[in-house]
Design a protein around this motif. Structure first.
Motif, PDB file in Angstrom:
ATOM      1  N   LYS A 511       2.746   0.732  37.749  1.00 59.81           N
ATOM      2  CA  LYS A 511       2.846   2.051  38.386  1.00 59.81           C
ATOM      3  C   LYS A 511       2.504   2.011  39.873  1.00 59.81           C
ATOM      4  CE  LYS A 511       3.862   4.291  34.597  1.00 59.81           C
ATOM      5  NZ  LYS A 511       2.940   5.246  33.988  1.00 59.81           N
ATOM      6  N   TYR A 523      -0.348   4.646  43.962  1.00 62.83           N
ATOM      7  CA  TYR A 523      -0.153   4.649  42.510  1.00 62.83           C
ATOM      8  C   TYR A 523       0.690   5.865  42.143  1.00 62.83           C
ATOM      9  CZ  TYR A 523      -1.266   4.374  37.516  1.00 62.83           C
ATOM     10  OH  TYR A 523      -1.189   4.264  36.145  1.00 62.83           O
ATOM     11  N   GLN A 524       1.697   5.651  41.322  1.00 58.30           N
ATOM     12  CA  GLN A 524       2.565   6.744  40.880  1.00 58.30           C
ATOM     13  C   GLN A 524       2.133   7.179  39.481  1.00 58.30           C
ATOM     14  OE1 GLN A 524       6.796   6.565  41.750  1.00 58.30           O
ATOM     15  NE2 GLN A 524       7.270   7.299  39.669  1.00 58.30           N
ATOM     16  N   GLN A 525       1.579   8.385  39.398  1.00 56.02           N
ATOM     17  CA  GLN A 525       1.090   8.900  38.118  1.00 56.02           C
ATOM     18  C   GLN A 525       1.981  10.057  37.680  1.00 56.02           C
ATOM     19  OE1 GLN A 525      -3.134   9.602  37.868  1.00 56.02           O
ATOM     20  NE2 GLN A 525      -2.963  10.950  36.093  1.00 56.02           N
ATOM     21  N   TRP A 529      -2.557  10.657  32.273  1.00 52.09           N
ATOM     22  CA  TRP A 529      -3.644   9.733  32.589  1.00 52.09           C
ATOM     23  C   TRP A 529      -3.162   8.646  33.530  1.00 52.09           C
ATOM     24  CZ3 TRP A 529      -7.368  12.507  30.913  1.00 52.09           C
ATOM     25  CH2 TRP A 529      -7.248  13.240  29.737  1.00 52.09           C
ATOM     26  N   GLY A 530      -4.076   8.183  34.365  1.00 54.40           N
ATOM     27  CA  GLY A 530      -3.734   7.155  35.336  1.00 54.40           C
ATOM     28  C   GLY A 530      -4.855   6.145  35.470  1.00 54.40           C
ATOM     29  N   ASN A 626      -4.170  14.497  35.248  1.00 56.08           N
ATOM     30  CA  ASN A 626      -2.920  15.146  35.646  1.00 56.08           C
ATOM     31  C   ASN A 626      -2.387  15.963  34.470  1.00 56.08           C
ATOM     32  OD1 ASN A 626      -0.631  15.813  37.120  1.00 56.08           O
ATOM     33  ND2 ASN A 626       0.413  13.874  36.703  1.00 56.08           N
TER      34      ASN A 626
END
Length: 658
Positions: A511, A523-525, A529-530, A626
């Motif tokens: 990600k 970071y691509q969330q 959840w990330g 998120n």
């Protein structure tokens, strides 16, 4: 033979007098302290502001509407300041004088209830314990209430124990009792308790007089009854008070004896030693006075505890000052009247020495008693502005502006500052100020922890910091300052999503992305959840008293302007992985609908949290939740800890030595 006995008795009286004067002298010196270093605490400035009216009627009406105390002390201070003014010394002086008089009353009560020996030992304690010393010159209801209740107890003693019949004792009993009722509701409760206990002593021939004296007190209090009823109907306790736990009782004893092992050990040694050595002869002497003393100490604390738990929180250490002497009477009551002069002198000197030493070194009394925000903020800010142009400095202060004005007037300064007091300045308003600020320096005092973390982003260099009771004060700079100490962090972690193999982080490498223009990683969330940071807190902090700062940059991927709707979250879990604390900041409270990166800030002060005593046994989990599953980018996810304010609540709490 009679002549020798008389000489021995005179010698004992002489030594007793010498020891008494030594205790009184030590007590006065410790109470006066440094007379050139006086500063009002918040509550004293509250007293000043509440008597700062044109008439006593206006003072009384204001107290009725905004306060939860009786009006008596305020009315006294109102008339006192009309005569002597409103300087620190003028307002504090009557309370200091009452504290000195209280030393004599404590000795007299101990002597009359038990013996001169007990009176001297008790006054040795009362002269050197921080609890009565702290409140000795504070212009609040506690010292005045102590003086009034002791005065009432003295007259009560003359009437019931000494069987005196003079009118002055009846008048003093009624007037001091009524004054106690007008002073504070806990001193009013004490009046009721002492009055009821008096029926165990009262003689049949004065029973009607005793009842009439109690009725007279009630009649004198009658004009205040409507105010009391109004306050009870409109009060829900003090919402900023914590509901006490059963540990309050043991902590109260520890507080009385300075949280010092030496001080407490000496007190226990005297109590147990006197019982074991002399108890066989003294246990059955003065039983009514001994157990009555314990009753007078325990009843107010039990009432306050039960009311706080089942009704509304009202219990504080200061409210128990009125009953403190009676614990000391009980504590020393097993010593015999005929204690040898040498033993008595050794015990008194030992009490004075150990308590004074722990007062200065363990409790750091004279380093903390005047470390309060208002004078400090004004004095430090004025000094800084004397060497820096005012147009180069922004100032945000989170204390009562009316109280600050008292010291601005005293220091003949009138600098302008942004107010952040009830309510605190909003996060977005402060962010706008910081983003548009062109000043080189920023002064902040008593602002929320997350606000400070954001201020450190825009003014990253520390010029000066100072901590005191109930405040922190910082001077920050945009430029690095020569010969100035940098920020000291116990732990720092920064995840920029380029170097992923860092302790504590769990990150889905697939990600991570790279900016086309800058080559920076993020970071691509897209899901709920990330990235997650997890670590045991003992690896991040060497102490319990700590600040925890968590922050992350967020950016919404949307062709339309949209604000982030996620939550920056911190969880603290115990060794069984059970959740014990959850804190989160909603992004909508700290961001606006716009393109580009915006930073979220979450800060914890462990001293404010219920997990304080177990901090090092916990582990932290930090993440961005998120929950709306927006297409979100994250960057610069930071976690750091720094040393907390060791003085924050140390007027009644122990220091955490490091």
């Amino acid at each position: 033979m009679d002549k020798n006995m008389s000489l021995g008795a005179n010698k004992t009286v002489s030594i007793d007098s010498l020891l008494l004067w030594l205790c009184l002298l030590v007590g006065i010196v410790l109470r006066v302290g440094n007379p050139m270093d006086l500063s009002f605490i918040n509550d004293e400035l509250s007293t000043w502001s509440k008597v700062n009216y044109d008439s006593v009627a206006a003072v009384i009406e204001n107290i009725k509407q905004v306060d939860s105390h009786p009006v008596g002390m305020y009315v006294f201070v109102y008339y006192w300041t009309l005569i002597f003014g409103t300087s620190e010394w003028a307002i504090k002086l009557p309370f200091l004088l009452m504290s000195i008089a209280s030393l004599g009353l404590v000795y007299r009560l101990g002597s009359l209830w038990f013996s001169r020996t007990v009176g001297i030992l008790v006054v040795a304690y009362f002269a050197t314990l921080q609890f009565p010393i702290w409140w000795s010159h504070i212009a609040r209801q506690y010292q005045s209430g102590l003086f009034c209740t002791l005065g009432m107890s003295y007259c009560w003693t003359q009437l019931l124990l000494e069987k005196r019949t003079e009118k002055r004792y009846w008048i003093g009993f009624v007037l001091m009792g009524a004054a106690s009722m007008y002073n504070h509701y806990f001193s009013l409760i004490f009046v009721g308790i002492l009055g009821l206990w008096g029926f165990a002593w009262v003689r049949k021939e004065i029973l009607l007089k005793y009842i009439a004296a109690g009725v007279s007190m009630l009649l004198l209090f009658l004009p205040h009854l409507s105010i009391t009823i109004y306050q009870l109907q409109n009060a829900d306790g003090h919402l900023w008070y914590n509901i006490p736990t059963p540990s309050f009782f043991s902590k109260h004893i520890q507080y009385i004896f300075h949280y010092s092992n030496y001080c407490l050990a000496l007190a226990l040694l005297l109590l147990l030693g006197s019982i074991l050595i002399y108890g066989r002869h003294t246990f059955n002497q003065n039983k009514k006075a001994r157990w009555g003393s314990l009753f007078l100490f325990i009843t107010p604390i039990l009432f306050g505890y039960l009311y706080s738990v089942y009704k509304s929180p009202i219990l504080r250490e200061s409210h128990l000052l009125f009953s403190l002497p009676y614990l000391l009477f009980f504590w020393c009551s097993f010593f015999p009247k005929e204690l040898s002069s040498r033993t008595k002198a050794v015990l008194v000197v030992l009490i004075l020495f150990v308590n004074t030493l722990s007062l200065v070194l363990t409790r750091k009394h004279y380093d903390t008693v005047h470390t309060h925000p208002y004078e400090h903020f004004v004095k430090e800010t004025k000094a800084f502005l004397a060497t820096h142009k005012e147009k180069e400095v922004s100032i945000v202060l989170g204390e009562n502006p009316a109280y600050l004005q008292y010291y601005k007037t005293a220091y003949e300064t009138d600098f302008k500052h942004i107010e952040s007091f009830k309510p605190s300045i909003s996060f977005l308003e402060l962010r706008e100020i910081l983003e548009n600020s062109v000043t080189l320096y920023l002064i902040v005092g008593s602002i929320p922890e997350a606000h400070l973390q954001m201020a450190m982003e825009y003014y990253p260099y520390l010029y000066k910091k100072s901590y005191g009771i109930n405040y922190e004060y910082y001077i920050l700079s945009k430029e690095k300052q020569p010969d100035k100490n940098p920020w000291e962090f116990d732990y720092k972690a920064l995840m920029d999503f380029e170097k992923l193999l860092q302790e504590g982080w769990t990150i889905d490498r697939s990600k991570t992305r790279k900016e086309a223009n800058t080559a920076d990683f993020y970071y691509q969330q897209d899901g709920e959840w990330g990235p997650v940071f997890e670590m045991e807190l003992h690896k991040m902090t060497p102490r319990k008293n700590e600040f925890l700062d968590v922050a992350v940059d967020v950016r919404i991927v949307d062709s339309l302007l949209a604000a982030p709707k996620g939550t920056l979250t911190v969880e603290l879990r115990n060794e069984q992985d059970s959740l014990v604390l959850w804190r989160g900041v909603d992004a909508v409270l700290q961001t606006t609908p716009r393109l580009g990166w915006q930073r979220l800030y979450l800060s914890l002060r462990f001293a404010h949290e219920p997990i304080y005593d177990n901090v090092k046994k916990l582990k932290i989990k930090a993440f961005y939740w998120n929950r709306e599953k927006q297409a979100t980018h994250l960057d610069r996810f930071s976690i750091r800890t720094r040393k907390g304010n060791a003085l924050l609540y140390k007027d009644t709490n122990p220091f955490e030595f490091e």
